[in-house]
Design a protein around this motif. Structure first.
Motif, short mmCIF file in Angstrom:
data_model
loop_
_atom_site.label_atom_id
_atom_site.label_comp_id
_atom_site.label_asym_id
_atom_site.label_seq_id
_atom_site.Cartn_x
_atom_site.Cartn_y
_atom_site.Cartn_z
N ILE A 805 -76.28 -30.42 8.05
CA ILE A 805 -77.02 -29.08 8.47
C ILE A 805 -76.71 -28.84 9.97
O ILE A 805 -77.09 -29.73 10.70
CB ILE A 805 -78.44 -29.02 8.12
CG1 ILE A 805 -78.63 -29.42 6.63
CG2 ILE A 805 -78.94 -27.67 8.64
CD1 ILE A 805 -80.17 -29.32 6.31
N SER A 806 -75.85 -27.71 10.20
CA SER A 806 -75.48 -27.69 11.81
C SER A 806 -76.67 -26.94 12.59
O SER A 806 -76.79 -27.26 13.68
CB SER A 806 -74.37 -26.99 11.85
OG SER A 806 -74.54 -25.61 11.31
N GLN A 807 -77.52 -26.07 11.87
CA GLN A 807 -78.57 -25.48 12.74
C GLN A 807 -79.86 -25.56 11.77
O GLN A 807 -79.96 -24.55 11.32
CB GLN A 807 -78.17 -24.08 13.05
CG GLN A 807 -76.89 -23.98 13.93
CD GLN A 807 -76.51 -22.38 14.17
OE1 GLN A 807 -76.50 -21.57 13.24
NE2 GLN A 807 -76.09 -22.11 15.68
N PRO A 808 -80.37 -26.59 12.13
CA PRO A 808 -81.72 -26.63 11.32
C PRO A 808 -82.94 -25.73 11.78
O PRO A 808 -83.01 -25.40 13.03
CB PRO A 808 -82.12 -28.43 11.66
CG PRO A 808 -81.52 -28.50 12.79
CD PRO A 808 -80.23 -27.84 12.95
N GLU A 809 -83.71 -25.43 10.85
CA GLU A 809 -84.86 -24.47 11.34
C GLU A 809 -85.88 -25.23 12.17
O GLU A 809 -86.00 -26.59 11.89
CB GLU A 809 -85.37 -24.03 9.99
CG GLU A 809 -84.34 -23.08 9.07
CD GLU A 809 -85.15 -22.82 7.80
OE1 GLU A 809 -86.53 -22.99 7.74
OE2 GLU A 809 -84.54 -22.13 6.90
N LYS A 810 -86.47 -24.54 12.96
CA LYS A 810 -87.48 -25.18 13.97
C LYS A 810 -88.56 -25.94 13.04
O LYS A 810 -89.13 -27.03 13.26
CB LYS A 810 -87.99 -24.19 14.77
CG LYS A 810 -89.19 -24.82 15.74
CD LYS A 810 -89.79 -23.70 16.65
CE LYS A 810 -90.68 -24.35 17.68
NZ LYS A 810 -91.10 -23.47 18.52
N GLU A 811 -89.08 -25.55 11.96
CA GLU A 811 -89.97 -26.05 10.90
C GLU A 811 -89.41 -26.69 9.80
O GLU A 811 -88.32 -26.11 9.32
CB GLU A 811 -91.16 -24.73 10.72
CG GLU A 811 -92.02 -25.44 9.71
CD GLU A 811 -93.25 -24.52 9.22
OE1 GLU A 811 -94.02 -24.70 8.61
OE2 GLU A 811 -93.00 -23.41 9.67
N LEU A 812 -89.65 -27.74 9.50
CA LEU A 812 -88.97 -28.50 8.31
C LEU A 812 -89.36 -27.81 7.31
O LEU A 812 -90.66 -27.45 6.65
CB LEU A 812 -89.77 -29.86 8.30
CG LEU A 812 -89.15 -30.93 7.09
CD1 LEU A 812 -87.83 -31.04 7.25
CD2 LEU A 812 -90.09 -31.86 6.85
N SER A 813 -88.35 -27.37 6.50
CA SER A 813 -88.39 -26.53 5.15
C SER A 813 -88.63 -27.59 4.01
O SER A 813 -88.43 -28.87 3.96
CB SER A 813 -87.14 -25.74 4.84
OG SER A 813 -86.10 -26.52 4.49
#
Length: 896
Positions: A805-813
């Motif tokens: 995953i190159s650009q993870p979301e700020k909050e853990l999905s």
């Protein structure tokens, strides 16, 4: 008769093997004990020969022992004593061909309580007859044999089927997990063989063990000889071994409609129902011993028990007590539940106050019947050794208003006769003592009932054994000789606590404990095995060496390992270091460091806490000379916390600690000295030499010594019960630790974000050894969701390395959380155990809306309020159908 002992064991230089044997003559009952060395034959075999005279039958009992020069290791092999029945009239020689018996195999792990449900009911076994021409017996240790299959022998001679899969020799189970057969083999041939699995329906071998062939060299010692081959453990692929998953949650964190603002032992039953429904096989909890010391929120710390035997009264369910009470009492119970249960977090002090008041009311109402009743009397008789000192300790704690027994006047020093006198019914304090005994009786009943329910659901209960004891505890009061009361246990600095940790516990006097065979520890494990099937040994590294902080200091960074091999002054000088005691061992304080540390307050600090020592140096004044004195001063002046921390840092500006009583000849380097001004101001050449000495001390010179320490203590712990032992081996792990844990069958702990090597930033669960527990986090860390938001750069590296995953979301999905859980479920580790918060992270609607609210402990904050509660009740968890179906599918899919 000639008896030949042949042992397969790969040794390294410095190791030797010894035979301990006893001969027992049936007619006279005479026992003859001997210890003799084995002779090295080759890189895998050792041998000893013993001649025995006489006639008739006798019983030979024996086992093997490993000795290691250099660190004094003396290690007996695992398991019960070996037995050979010898007939002097029928045989001229007996050849005993053995493998070293190590506890570090899956088969001995399966023999623990954690796998009772998997093994099923106790069975009876028959002993097959011995063919008339047989001259060999083969015995194999193998637990958890797949249904419909039996172990078999196949090998290079016709008697073993010439490797034919339809003509293999099947083995009979003669004891739990012990398989055996007897056959004739030519004694002068070299034979190769393996064990396999024979499918009884198909009538053929369906699998063969891994690894090289086993072998028997020519064994022709006499015309009438008997060869007994005992092989340890079928060599299996990890994929074919037992794998299971579990959930971890503190008891105090459970929420139910029946509770009283806190989880109770009874809440483990609905949790077990849920766990069973989703396919989990284990529930792990934090310590549940009584921690009532100050009667305030600081008693929430579960690792600071006032007794290592007594259970915490806070976990008692009042309405389950089997004593009738008035309607008004029941109304007060209901009112307390309605008042405390809605709280988002545990109000430890309020819960304890209510429960103590209610239980005292029950006891006073039924006191006569309780103390005269059989359950009370039987419990007291069975547990008198620990419960009476504990109960008296509680009475005196409350009488004097402190658990600090040094302030108990004539009770300050433990007196067994005085303590036992309080159990006389005529003593005025007997009823006060009896109240605490009764509480323990009821707690034992409720926890035992919960454990029975878990077992009925096929679940194991895993407990937690703290490494230390509270210095204001019944254990320290009653048996102070077992502890070093002038020392404090803790942990060295790490990424999670850069100042180290000081837990405040006294350290153990291991030499005193060794003299009676670690009786205190064996009793402790025996008591715990009453409830638990598996156990997490907190900070197992402390059995190799403990981080010890002198009582004069406060921060963990001022400690050193004990025991450890110190550095002699001559070695320091031989390394070209011009050692100056005042420069290296006393606080290094110069004005530039003062200005950097205190800023605008520098002049104030200089005028009030320092005095000039000449040549630009300053010294701490007498009233703040040590960290303890600094701490004491600011207890009285709490308005200057910034100055307090700065002065603590000044006191820590040392490079070496002198070993007490060594008269300036022995020293320990201060860990993390590289962060000090003192180290920074060394000239480059000296700094390099000190660094080399530092690295040798911490990473090379101690390893063999610490291995000896671990092997001196941990075998006694392993043998003390039939629980499955799991070590919490995180932190600064000596290189010797994995080998010791493996030999003793103690499972390691593997945490993804805390790898045990500096070569990787994140540990992949796929690389875990089978004899281990994998988990995404522990109670001392932030949850997965909390960690995900702590350091965006670290999160990005983790997401890319693990999942691309190159650009993870700020909050853990929820989906990424599920990927992490799935990684752990697919691990080859025996157990994958998940904090409940991390499992719930997969469901974005079910999980707690605020990640920070799910954290249990922050090690760097002392004292910390342990008060996390589930936002869901166990009933709500049970009805979360979507989440439960998803979790069950994941667990079943990987055959855990």
């Amino acid at each position: 008769m000639k008896i030949v002992f042949r042992l397969n064991y790969h040794t390294i230089p410095g190791q030797s093997l010894w035979l301990k044997y006893s001969t027992v003559l049936d007619e006279k009952g005479v026992r003859f004990d001997q210890v003799v060395p084995l002779q090295w034959l080759d890189d895998r075999q050792w041998e000893a020969c013993v001649n025995v005279g006489g006639a008739g039958r006798f019983r030979l009992e024996y086992n093997y022992q490993l000795r290691q020069s250099g660190n004094g290791v003396v290690l007996d092999e695992w398991g019960p004593v070996r037995v050979a029945e010898v007939d002097l009239d029928a045989r001229d020689a007996v050849v005993l061909m053995d493998e070293w018996c190590s506890a570090g195999t899956a088969d001995y792990a399966y023999d623990t309580k954690a796998f009772l449900a998997a093994r099923g009911a106790v069975r009876e076994f028959s002993q097959p007859g011995v063919p008339a021409n047989a001259n060999h017996s083969f015995q194999l240790r193998m637990e958890a044999v797949p249904e419909g299959k039996v172990p078999c022998l196949l090998g290079s001679v016709s008697e073993m089927g010439n490797w034919g899969w339809h003509s293999a020799v099947t083995l009979d189970e003669v004891a739990e997990g012990v398989w055996q057969t007897h056959l004739y083999l030519p004694p002068d041939w070299r034979i190769e063989y393996k064990y396999g699995l024979f499918d009884q329906k198909l009538g053929c071998v369906v699998g063969v063990e891994h690894g090289e062939n086993r072998s028997l060299d020519p064994r022709n010692h006499a015309p009438r000889q008997w060869v007994q081959v005992r092989d340890e453990c079928y060599r299996r692929d990890h994929a074919g071994l037992y794998h299971a998953a579990g959930v971890s949650i503190p008891v105090f964190s459970l929420r139910s409609d029946e509770g009283m603002g806190i989880g109770e032992f009874a809440d483990l039953k609905p949790l077990a129902d849920w766990a069973c429904g989703v396919g989990l096989k284990l529930i792990q909890i934090l310590p549940v011993n009584d921690t009532t010391s100050s009667h305030d929120w600081t008693d929430s710390y579960p690792y600071s028990a006032i007794s290592v035997f007594a259970l915490h009264p806070i976990y008692l369910r009042i309405q389950d007590l089997d004593h009738s009470m008035s309607a008004a009492f029941k109304e007060r119970v209901l009112s307390a539940r309605e008042s405390l249960n809605p709280h988002e977090r545990v109000d430890h002090e309020a819960v304890m106050n209510v429960k103590m008041a209610l239980t005292r009311e029950v006891f006073e109402e039924h006191r006569a019947a309780i103390v005269a009743g059989a359950p009370f009397r039987e419990f007291l008789s069975a547990n008198e050794g620990w419960v009476v000192p504990y109960a008296v300790f509680c009475v005196k704690r409350d009488h004097y208003g402190t658990a600090d027994f040094s302030r108990w006047e004539e009770w300050a020093v433990y007196d067994r006769e005085k303590v036992e006198a309080l159990t006389e019914p005529s003593h005025p304090e007997w009823h006060a003592v009896a109240y605490h005994i009764w509480l323990q009786q009821e707690l034992d009943k409720q926890l035992s009932d919960a454990v029975a329910h878990l077992h009925s659901k096929g679940l194991a209960l895993k407990g937690d054994l703290p490494i230390g004891i509270d210095r204001q505890s019944v254990d320290a009061w009653a048996e102070p000789h077992l502890f070093k009361m002038d020392a404090q246990a803790g942990a060295p600095p790490d990424a999670f606590a850069v100042k180290g940790q000081n837990w405040g516990f006294p350290t153990y006097d291991w030499e005193v404990m060794r003299r009676d065979g670690y009786a205190w520890w064996r009793s402790r494990f025996g008591q715990l095995s009453r409830y638990f099937d598996a156990y997490r040994i907190d900070h197992i590294l402390g059995f190799f060496r403990i981080w010890q902080v002198p009582y004069d200091h406060v921060e963990g960074i001022m400690g050193f390992f004990d025991p450890a091999l110190p550095i002699h002054i001559d070695e320091i000088r031989e390394r070209g270091i011009a050692f100056d005691y005042n420069r290296y061992c006393r606080p290094y304080i110069r004005w530039d460091a003062i200005a950097e540390r205190f800023g605008d307050a520098s002049e104030y600090v200089k005028n009030n806490f320092l005095h000039e020592a000449g040549h630009g140096y300053f010294q701490l004044r007498e009233n703040v000379l040590t960290q303890r004195r600094i701490d004491d001063y600011f207890q009285e002046h709490p308005h200057e916390p910034f100055v307090r921390q700065g002065l603590l840092d000044c006191a820590a500006e040392v490079l070496f600690f002198e070993v007490a009583g060594s008269h300036g000849t022995l020293f320990h380097p201060r860990m993390s000295m590289q962060a000090t001004h003192s180290y920074r101001d060394l000239d480059p050449d000296t700094r390099w030499r000190v660094e080399e000495l530092y690295n040798d001390y911490f990473f090379r010179r101690q390893e063999e010594f610490w291995q000896g320490q671990g092997l001196a203590k941990l075998p006694a712990m392993r043998r003390a019960s039939d629980m499955l032992l799991c070590g919490e081996d995180l932190g600064m792990v000596p290189a010797c630790v994995p080998g010791v844990l493996k030999e003793l069958g103690i499972l390691s702990l593997e945490i993804q974000r805390m790898p045990k090597t500096h070569e990787v930033e994140f540990y992949h669960p796929q690389h875990a050894p089978y004899m281990s527990v994998v988990s995404p986090s522990t109670h001392d860390m932030s949850t997965l969701r909390g960690w995900w938001e702590e350091d965006a750069a670290a999160t990005a590296r983790f997401a890319w390395q693990m999942f691309g995953i190159s650009q993870p979301e700020k909050e853990l999905s929820g989906d990424v959380a599920a990927k992490i859980i799935w990684q752990h479920l697919q691990s080859p580790a025996m157990w994958a155990i998940f904090p409940l918060q991390d499992l719930l992270a997969m469901d974005e609607e079910l999980r707690h809306p605020v990640p920070e609210a799910e954290r249990i402990n922050v090690p760097a904050v002392i004292p910390y309020y342990w008060r996390y509660r589930m936002h869901l009740s166990t009933a709500q968890l049970a009805t979360a159908d979507g989440f439960n179906k998803r979790l069950r599918h994941m667990i079943v899919s990987v055959n855990r």
